[in-house]
Write a protein that holds these residues in place. Structure first.
Motif: not given
Length: 166
Positions: A122-124, A142-143, A155-158
């Protein structure tokens, strides 16, 4: 002579908090292809250009949807730039905007920036501003990479965004 301007709150003076959780779909390519939404545009001459090489600049324009499938309802686009800023290529600086095209926030944007370990689960990042319905926005985002399909570099990212605004 300096001029100062203090933003006026809405009549009730309340600060709103909005939380957004959506998915973005990233198709990476080192060079432009018709399906690419994330490409490398320039790097240090004589070096390999990719998202792990110090000084390589990339741009992206990713579809953002309500659900995990690209065919689910559209929220908007995630548009921005990134550059690996650590010599080992682990940390990257990102500057990006969530550009809304959905009915609820159409035409509004939220701007985010920061430096993060691009291989972290998780990146913030900081929310630095907004436009339209998100004027004077502050907060964080966040990613999280949920899946990666190597043959197509998909890529599937939230994306989770929490903002305070008037």
């Amino acid at each position: 002579m300096a001029m100062l301007s203090i933003p006026l709150a809405k009549a009730n003076g309340e600060v709103k908090e909005t939380k957004i959780s959506a998915y973005f779909h990233d198709y990476f390519s080192v060079q432009y292809t018709p399906n690419a939404t994330d490409i490398v545009v320039v790097g240090i001459p004589g070096m390999i250009w990719n998202y792990t090489k110090f000084g390589t600049l990339g741009v992206f324009d990713n579809l953002v949807t309500v659900g995990r499938k690209p065919t689910s309802a559209t929220v908007g686009r995630l548009q921005g730039i990134y550059v690996p800023t650590s010599f080992d290529g682990v940390y990257a600086s990102l500057f990006y905007s969530l550009v809304f095209t959905n009915k609820a926030y159409n035409g509004s944007t939220i701007q985010m920036l920061g430096t993060a370990d691009q291989f972290a689960s998780v990146m913030e990042f900081s929310v630095t501003s907004g436009t339209g319905k998100f004027r004077y926005a502050i907060g964080y985002s966040t990613m999280e990479i949920l899946s990666f399909y190597e043959p197509t570099f998909y890529s599937l990212c939230r994306l989770n965004v929490t903002v305070k605004h008037y």
